[in-house]
Design a protein around this motif. Structure first.
Motif, PDB file in Angstrom:
ATOM      1  N   SER A  40       0.827  -1.212   0.000  1.00 56.55           N
ATOM      2  CA  SER A  40       0.000   0.000   0.000  1.00 56.55           C
ATOM      3  C   SER A  40       0.855   1.252   0.000  1.00 56.55           C
ATOM      4  O   SER A  40       0.570   2.220  -0.716  1.00 56.55           O
ATOM      5  N   THR A  43       2.446   1.851  -3.436  1.00 57.98           N
ATOM      6  CA  THR A  43       1.455   2.280  -4.424  1.00 57.98           C
ATOM      7  C   THR A  43       0.997   3.712  -4.182  1.00 57.98           C
ATOM      8  O   THR A  43       0.996   4.544  -5.099  1.00 57.98           O
ATOM      9  N   ILE A 350       1.572  -3.698  -8.720  1.00 62.35           N
ATOM     10  CA  ILE A 350       0.331  -2.910  -8.705  1.00 62.35           C
ATOM     11  C   ILE A 350       0.577  -1.508  -9.234  1.00 62.35           C
ATOM     12  O   ILE A 350      -0.208  -0.972 -10.035  1.00 62.35           O
ATOM     13  N   THR A 351       1.680  -0.900  -8.806  1.00 66.32           N
ATOM     14  CA  THR A 351       1.987   0.470  -9.228  1.00 66.32           C
ATOM     15  C   THR A 351       2.179   0.554 -10.733  1.00 66.32           C
ATOM     16  O   THR A 351       1.636   1.460 -11.392  1.00 66.32           O
ATOM     17  N   LEU A 354      -1.294  -0.020 -12.428  1.00 65.92           N
ATOM     18  CA  LEU A 354      -2.424   0.548 -11.700  1.00 65.92           C
ATOM     19  C   LEU A 354      -3.535   1.022 -12.641  1.00 65.92           C
ATOM     20  O   LEU A 354      -4.721   0.738 -12.413  1.00 65.92           O
ATOM     21  N   ILE A 357      -5.367  -1.905 -14.105  1.00 67.19           N
ATOM     22  CA  ILE A 357      -6.236  -2.531 -13.113  1.00 67.19           C
ATOM     23  C   ILE A 357      -7.512  -1.708 -12.921  1.00 67.19           C
ATOM     24  O   ILE A 357      -8.618  -2.248 -12.886  1.00 67.19           O
TER      25      ILE A 357
END
Length: 418
Positions: A40, A43, A350-351, A354, A357
């Protein structure tokens, strides 16, 4: 490969399946908490860096990094104005300053812009279009171009937001009124005003799109009743806008006749708010890692209680308190390492994906008005390194108390009932 006995035993304990179900449960969630916190933090900080970079590019691309004008008390200005006598010579001197990459002259004044539909207060900026190659609006023109100010007398280039509010487009005429300057007419004193033709529309995507109007400085000077090109300010482009304060502190004593105004006077509050928000996000998400570290403490304390007999046996076989201490430090830190490693990989993945997503799940964080724009993301390796080090250090601190309790175990007391 040879491993110290304490290191080997600590790793075996971290992989052991013989702990009670409750201990294994807490250990799992301590690792999961670190994974969640690290992912978290990577990100969110990357998104905050992206927003800061976009603000820096879009707002500071138009707002001058440093504005230079002549102090009113000097003799180098004309009566009743702040016009440079020789801005070219001053520019040559300022161009040698550190961090300064380019200089452009301009004049500015507050004005009202009026169409048949609306009236809006704006900042009027008079420029020399041939010197504005570094101006960000050159790469964000929607209609026309900045050079058109040279080709069409009494023409202006306005922002898309302002054009939308005034309900005008390329080729339309608008009226510019200077409420602070008046002229005598048979009907009395009235504000200076004139009609201008729109020859360009830009869209930078910031608040300046609705508040800045560009025109040729020659016609701006005529509107303001000034002689020549009316240049009253010099705009300094810096290699980094955040060097503005450093520059002005260094050169203020050298150029005593000039006044230096940085972008922080007009936009400093906005960037301070973004910085404060970024720091608060760091703090709040770091608390997730801190909570996970407390779970490591709980799990290790219960492991120490569960392993009292084994600790006593190891001490009778010759292990000293330092070795016992190292066993449980290794066990706790290994859990932290796994959490940080998985969290870092997950956070980076994730970054980097992103926007994909978000589009896949149909989420638009920027809102309907910005549905065509991607969320700005800037993955900074130094920030990732700080997050990794902080998480590992927190995990290490969490092991000290349980390991200390284990090292204080008295083998005679423990083995008496074995």
């Amino acid at each position: 490969m040879f491993l110290p006995a304490s290191f080997f035993i600590g790793l075996r304990y971290s992989k052991s399946q013989r702990h009670s179900g409750f201990v294994s449960f807490i250990t799992f969630f301590s690792i999961a908490g670190i994974v969640l916190g690290v992912a978290s933090l990577i990100t969110v900080v990357s998104v905050m860096n992206g927003f800061e970079g976009e603000l820096k590019k879009r707002i500071l691309g138009i707002v001058p990094h440093v504005v230079v004008n002549v102090k009113p008390s000097t003799d180098s200005i004309t009566v009743g104005s702040k016009v440079f006598n020789n801005w070219q010579e001053t520019s040559e001197k300022l161009l040698s300053l550190p961090h300064v990459t380019y200089i452009t002259p301009f004049l500015q004044s507050e004005a009202l812009i009026q169409s048949n539909k609306a009236l809006q207060g704006v900042l009027l900026v008079g420029v020399l279009p041939e010197l504005e190659q570094h101006n960000i609006i050159n790469t964000h023109m929607v209609l026309g171009d900045l050079v058109s100010l040279n080709e069409t007398p009494y023409s202006v280039v306005i922002g898309k937001a302002l054009a939308y509010k005034l309900n005008v487009t390329l080729g339309d005429t608008i009226r510019i009124v200077l409420p602070n300057k008046t002229v005598f007419t048979p009907m009395g004193r009235i504000p200076v005003q004139r009609t201008f033709t729109i020859t360009g529309v830009f869209n930078v995507g910031s608040e300046v799109d609705g508040s800045v109007v560009y025109m040729h400085s020659k016609y701006g000077a005529k509107l303001l009743k000034q002689k020549g090109d009316g240049i009253s300010h010099l705009r300094l482009y810096l290699d980094d806008a955040f060097n503005a304060e450093t520059l002005t502190e260094q050169v203020q004593s050298e150029f005593t006749e000039l006044e230096f105004i940085t972008w922080k006077n007009s936009q400093g509050a906005l960037f301070s708010a973004v910085k404060m928000e970024k720091n608060m996000m760091w703090l709040m998400l770091s608390l997730i890692i801190a909570v996970a570290a407390f779970n490591i403490v709980s799990a290790l304390v219960m492991v120490v209680i569960d392993k009292q007999g084994e600790i006593g046996i190891l001490q009778t076989l010759g292990m000293n308190r330092k070795n016992i201490l190292n066993i449980f430090i290794v066990q706790g830190v290994s859990n932290g390492v796994w959490g940080v490693l998985i969290g870092t990989i997950l956070g980076i993945l994730i970054t980097l994906n992103l926007n994909t997503i978000l589009s896949t799940v149909g989420i638009s964080i920027l809102g309907p008005a910005f549905s065509g724009q991607n969320l700005p993301v800037n993955l900074n390796i130094s920030n990732v390194a700080v997050i990794i080090f902080s998480a590992l250090f927190t995990s290490f601190l969490a092991t000290l108390y349980p390991a200390y309790r284990a090292s204080k175990t008295l083998p005679a007391e423990v083995l008496r009932n074995e």
